[in-house]
Design an enzyme around this catalytic site. Sequence first.
Site, PDB file in Angstrom:
ATOM      1  CD  GLU A  46      -2.653  -0.995   2.604  1.00 32.89           C
ATOM      2  OE1 GLU A  46      -2.956  -0.888   3.196  1.00 32.89           O
ATOM      3  OE2 GLU A  46      -3.909  -1.766   1.805  1.00 32.89           O
ATOM      4  CB  CYS A  55      -3.726  -5.983  -6.102  1.00 32.82           C
ATOM      5  SG  CYS A  55      -4.820  -4.868  -5.869  1.00 32.82           S
ATOM      6  CD  GLU A  57      -4.640 -10.791  -6.481  1.00 30.73           C
ATOM      7  OE1 GLU A  57      -4.253  -9.399  -5.703  1.00 30.73           O
ATOM      8  OE2 GLU A  57      -5.613 -11.306  -6.134  1.00 30.73           O
ATOM      9  CB  CYS A  89      -9.407  -6.149  -8.197  1.00 35.70           C
ATOM     10  SG  CYS A  89      -7.852  -5.241  -8.680  1.00 35.70           S
TER      11      CYS A  89
HETATM   12  N1  THU Z   1      -5.935  -6.511  -2.149  1.00 39.50           N
HETATM   13  C1  THU Z   1      -4.803  -7.232  -2.910  1.00 39.50           C
HETATM   14  O1  THU Z   1      -4.105  -7.430  -2.964  1.00 39.50           O
HETATM   15  N2  THU Z   1      -5.435  -8.377  -3.923  1.00 39.50           N
HETATM   16  C2  THU Z   1      -7.312  -8.840  -4.012  1.00 39.50           C
HETATM   17  O2  THU Z   1      -7.694  -9.533  -5.040  1.00 39.50           O
HETATM   18  C3  THU Z   1      -7.985  -7.648  -3.334  1.00 39.50           C
HETATM   19  C4  THU Z   1      -6.828  -6.683  -2.454  1.00 39.50           C
HETATM   20  C5  THU Z   1      -5.731  -5.150  -1.422  1.00 39.50           C
HETATM   21  C6  THU Z   1      -5.394  -4.409  -2.060  1.00 39.50           C
HETATM   22  C7  THU Z   1      -5.588  -3.254  -0.688  1.00 39.50           C
HETATM   23  O3  THU Z   1      -3.892  -3.205  -0.314  1.00 39.50           O
HETATM   24  C8  THU Z   1      -6.300  -3.796   0.508  1.00 39.50           C
HETATM   25  O4  THU Z   1      -6.460  -5.217  -0.341  1.00 39.50           O
HETATM   26  C9  THU Z   1      -7.325  -3.860   0.445  1.00 39.50           C
HETATM   27  O5  THU Z   1      -7.844  -3.499  -0.315  1.00 39.50           O
END
Ligand code: THU
Length: 137
Positions: A46, A55, A57, A89
């Site tokens: 983040e 993310c 992935e 996502c």
């Molecule tokens: N996030 C991911 O890393 N992958 C996902 O499939 C869903 C969301 C992360 C983004 C953010 O840091 C946190 O999860 C909350 O949305």
Amino acid sequence: MPCTLEELFAEARKAAAFAYAPYSRFRVGAALLGADGRIFTGCNVENRSFGLTICAERGAVMYAVSRGCRSFTAIAIAAPDSPVPVPPCGACRQVLSEFMSPDARVYYGGSSAGRVDLTLGALYPFDSLHDLAVSSA
Ligand code: THU
């Protein structure tokens, strides 16, 4: 497959421990299985400018490509802070579609024992810009 989806998931869960998620407190780990048998992991990273968050992935994809792997047969995603399984996502589905075929497996789970096992094609039908894709694999 050189490892089971549950073994791939275990790698994703280990990667989630490295998540940098001080804003959401929501850790995610991902593990990609390369067509060459290698496993590449990633975690969410983040940023205080929230939109810059990457993310798990997509982090795993960037890492894998930077190590010379461009084709994946499966991805496992672990979200230990969620009671329910968390799928990739929309942005990640698009990025995964660049390097995975519609029959590639997407396996994901939360903190409980339940897992979801789907194909990328099921999660991302009507693949955006399909006709622009380079058919290299
Ligand atoms: N996030 C991911 O890393 N992958 C996902 O499939 C869903 C969301 C992360 C983004 C953010 O840091 C946190 O999860 C909350 O949305």
